[in-house]
Design an enzyme around this catalytic site. Structure first.
Site, PDB file in Angstrom:
ATOM      1  N   ARG A 123       0.816  -1.205   0.000  1.00  0.00           N
ATOM      2  CA  ARG A 123       0.000   0.000   0.000  1.00  0.00           C
ATOM      3  C   ARG A 123       0.851   1.257   0.000  1.00  0.00           C
ATOM      4  O   ARG A 123       1.765   1.382   0.801  1.00  0.00           O
ATOM      5  CB  ARG A 123      -0.937  -0.008   1.208  1.00  0.00           C
ATOM      6  CG  ARG A 123      -1.963  -1.117   1.065  1.00  0.00           C
ATOM      7  CD  ARG A 123      -2.880  -1.218   2.268  1.00  0.00           C
ATOM      8  NE  ARG A 123      -3.785  -2.365   2.060  1.00  0.00           N
ATOM      9  CZ  ARG A 123      -5.034  -2.412   2.490  1.00  0.00           C
ATOM     10  NH1 ARG A 123      -5.532  -1.416   3.164  1.00  0.00           N
ATOM     11  NH2 ARG A 123      -5.774  -3.462   2.241  1.00  0.00           N
TER      12      ARG A 123
ATOM     13  N   SER B 132     -19.525  -1.346   2.530  1.00  0.00           N
ATOM     14  CA  SER B 132     -18.896  -0.247   1.802  1.00  0.00           C
ATOM     15  C   SER B 132     -17.998  -0.681   0.667  1.00  0.00           C
ATOM     16  O   SER B 132     -17.541   0.161  -0.092  1.00  0.00           O
ATOM     17  CB  SER B 132     -18.091   0.604   2.771  1.00  0.00           C
ATOM     18  OG  SER B 132     -16.929  -0.082   3.148  1.00  0.00           O
TER      19      SER B 132
ATOM     20  N   HIS C 255     -21.405   3.607   7.122  1.00  0.00           N
ATOM     21  CA  HIS C 255     -21.475   4.118   5.744  1.00  0.00           C
ATOM     22  C   HIS C 255     -22.865   4.588   5.363  1.00  0.00           C
ATOM     23  O   HIS C 255     -23.157   4.776   4.185  1.00  0.00           O
ATOM     24  CB  HIS C 255     -20.968   3.060   4.757  1.00  0.00           C
ATOM     25  CG  HIS C 255     -19.499   2.869   4.870  1.00  0.00           C
ATOM     26  ND1 HIS C 255     -18.582   3.694   4.246  1.00  0.00           N
ATOM     27  CD2 HIS C 255     -18.768   1.984   5.589  1.00  0.00           C
ATOM     28  CE1 HIS C 255     -17.365   3.308   4.561  1.00  0.00           C
ATOM     29  NE2 HIS C 255     -17.440   2.273   5.381  1.00  0.00           N
TER      30      HIS C 255
ATOM     31  N   LYS D 145     -16.811   9.937   8.611  1.00  0.00           N
ATOM     32  CA  LYS D 145     -17.110   9.798   7.188  1.00  0.00           C
ATOM     33  C   LYS D 145     -18.109  10.890   6.774  1.00  0.00           C
ATOM     34  O   LYS D 145     -17.698  12.028   6.664  1.00  0.00           O
ATOM     35  CB  LYS D 145     -17.525   8.361   6.906  1.00  0.00           C
ATOM     36  CG  LYS D 145     -16.275   7.443   7.039  1.00  0.00           C
ATOM     37  CD  LYS D 145     -16.495   5.952   7.025  1.00  0.00           C
ATOM     38  CE  LYS D 145     -15.148   5.235   7.244  1.00  0.00           C
ATOM     39  NZ  LYS D 145     -15.285   3.822   7.594  1.00  0.00           N
TER      40      LYS D 145
ATOM     41  N   THR E 131      -7.887   9.135  26.321  1.00  0.00           N
ATOM     42  CA  THR E 131      -8.244  10.548  26.327  1.00  0.00           C
ATOM     43  C   THR E 131      -9.429  10.800  25.408  1.00  0.00           C
ATOM     44  O   THR E 131      -9.475  10.279  24.298  1.00  0.00           O
ATOM     45  CB  THR E 131      -7.023  11.377  25.875  1.00  0.00           C
ATOM     46  OG1 THR E 131      -5.987  11.186  26.835  1.00  0.00           O
ATOM     47  CG2 THR E 131      -7.357  12.860  25.783  1.00  0.00           C
TER      48      THR E 131
HETATM   49  C1  LIG Z   1     -14.447   2.967   8.604  1.00  0.00           C
HETATM   50  C2  LIG Z   1     -15.307   1.924   9.261  1.00  0.00           C
HETATM   51  C3  LIG Z   1     -15.347   1.790  10.649  1.00  0.00           C
HETATM   52  C4  LIG Z   1     -14.408   2.538  11.539  1.00  0.00           C
HETATM   53  O1  LIG Z   1     -14.772   3.869  11.661  1.00  0.00           O
HETATM   54  P1  LIG Z   1     -13.613   4.944  11.965  1.00  0.00           P
HETATM   55  O2  LIG Z   1     -14.324   6.067  12.589  1.00  0.00           O
HETATM   56  O3  LIG Z   1     -12.980   5.249  10.657  1.00  0.00           O
HETATM   57  O4  LIG Z   1     -12.642   4.275  12.894  1.00  0.00           O
HETATM   58  C5  LIG Z   1     -16.241   0.909  11.219  1.00  0.00           C
HETATM   59  N1  LIG Z   1     -17.066   0.169  10.460  1.00  0.00           N
HETATM   60  C6  LIG Z   1     -17.040   0.243   9.118  1.00  0.00           C
HETATM   61  C7  LIG Z   1     -17.974  -0.597   8.319  1.00  0.00           C
HETATM   62  C8  LIG Z   1     -16.152   1.104   8.480  1.00  0.00           C
HETATM   63  O5  LIG Z   1     -16.090   1.153   7.155  1.00  0.00           O
END
Ligand SMILES: *Cc1c(COP(=O)(O)O)cnc(C)c1O
Length: 408
Positions: free
Chosen positions: A22, A190, A218, A249, A279
């Site tokens: 990656r 996703s 998502h 997201k 924290t």
């Molecule tokens: C990105 C993701 C997470 C984690 O969320 P973050 O806030 O980025 O740690 C959890 N579940 C799914 C399905 C995700 O795609």
């Protein structure tokens, strides 16, 4: 002497050998210009690119209401939260945010975590401690953070074939009737862009007296009249016992949370190591997320524009004979089927066409189903789509990749 360095090198070489090493693009986002960004190449030169794979689905990460709230809170409260909530108390905007989130999902309470990953991992681990003998039923395509939490809990677990309610029912029926049970699944998956049958899953869970745990990471902000997710869209908010979401997201900031009955949230708050000993989110983040959630609730037209853009891109790829996968959601995956071609196309799109889309490889998706995953936002206009489709069309011919739709 143990050759530590060689062991690490072997691990990296293995990933390289499989063509799935990656490389992260060095991107500078420019506020007000999303999805445009400036990429810095390894030689230090710069290139303007269009970002096609951001999970900041609606561009809320640069929204004036969000930035304004963050700036004001930074000035008012300072940078950091100053410690865990046990030690340092709770930032006011975190309390207000939890109330807002609980109301959004029509739950009694919500609890913030530092990320969605941590929310899943900590909650699913803790539920197994809180409910001794808990049997977890987990969809085979669940996110790594759910898998980590389920494994760490150490209890009995059964994986059901993706979205296969007959399989789920067979597993539920085979478990002892009086054992505590939990069905863990996602709404929008996703990588494929398909959407689970929430109503059907809830009905099964009820029949076998199981709790439901839904990851709407998502979907939150994107589906339902006020953006509370697919459970809102499908009218089944009450059927979900514990919903887990991210603020990173569509909300455009960072952090994660669960929402549930007050007693469930209180128990997790009291027992989850991943909540207690870390924290808490900085005040500016919680204030920004609060402003974003309030905006999202009040602006369904953003969701409509988002769906319209995704539908347009799918139709345009299909019209060009590109193997767009059958997604029901805002996710637009295009099938390639091997890691080397996926990487090559991604590299050429970036270098020659200023199109940034990450290759999606194993272990994110099964081997042989490598793909490109596009996430058009309301800010991706027709001219950007013209350029993208033309570039994809040329590269598909150039790299001689199959055009027929492939079924993953
Ligand atoms: C990105 C993701 C997470 C984690 O969320 P973050 O806030 O980025 O740690 C959890 N579940 C799914 C399905 C995700 O795609």
């Amino acid at each position: 002497m143990y050759d530590y360095k060689a062991a690490f090198q072997t691990a990296v070489e293995q990933v390289k050998g499989e063509g799935r090493y990656r490389v992260f693009a060095d991107l500078k986002r420019v506020r007000g210009q999303f999805p445009r960004a400036v990429r810095r190449r390894e030689d230090g030169s710069e290139q303007d690119v269009i970002v096609w794979c951001s999970n900041d689905y609606l561009g809320m990460g640069q929204h004036p209401a969000v930035i304004g709230a963050m700036r004001a809170e930074l000035e008012a409260a300072g940078a950091g939260a100053g410690g865990t909530r046990n030690i340092s108390g709770t930032t006011r905007s975190a309390v207000d945010l939890e109330a807002e989130l609980a109301a959004w999902h029509r739950k009694e309470a919500a609890l913030l975590f530092t990320s969605g990953y941590v929310a899943n991992e900590a909650t699913l681990t803790t539920l197994q401690r809180l409910l001794p003998g808990l049997i977890v039923f987990s969809d085979s395509l669940n996110h790594a953070s759910m898998i980590a939490g389920i494994r760490n809990g150490g209890g009995e677990r059964h994986i059901y074939a993706h979205n296969d309610l007959e399989h789920l029912e067979a597993l539920l029926a085979a478990a002892p009737a009086d054992a505590p049970k939990l069905v863990a699944f996602e709404s929008v998956y996703s990588m494929d862009g398909d959407i689970a049958d929430l109503g059907g899953t809830i009905a099964l869970a009820r029949r076998y007296d199981a709790l439901t745990y839904l990851d709407e990471v998502h979907a939150v902000g994107l589906y339902g009249e006020t953006g509370a997710g697919v459970a809102e869209r499908d009218g089944v908010l009450d059927g979900i016992d514990i919903v887990e979401c991210t603020l990173g997201k569509a909300v455009g900031v960072m952090g994660g949370y669960i929402a549930a009955d007050a007693v469930i949230v209180d128990a997790v708050r009291s027992w989850a190591s991943g909540f207690i000993f870390t924290t808490s989110l900085p005040p500016a983040l919680t204030a920004g997320a609060l402003a974003s959630v309030r905006w999202l609730k009040a602006h369904p037209e953003l969701r409509a524009a988002h769906q319209q853009r995704a539908a347009t891109l799918k139709a345009r790829f299909a019209a060009a004979g590109l193997p767009v996968m059958p997604s029901e959601s805002h996710i637009v995956p295009v099938f390639v089927g091997d890691p080397v071609h996926t990487r090559m196309i991604s590299d050429l799109l970036l270098e020659e066409h200023g199109v940034y889309v990450q290759p999606i490889n194993y272990p994110t998706v099964p081997r042989g189903t490598e793909r490109l995953r596009f996430t058009p936002s309301p800010d991706h206009d027709d001219a950007m789509m013209d350029d993208l489709v033309a570039a994809m069309d040329r590269l598909w011919t150039h790299c001689n990749v199959a055009r027929l739709p492939a079924v993953a």
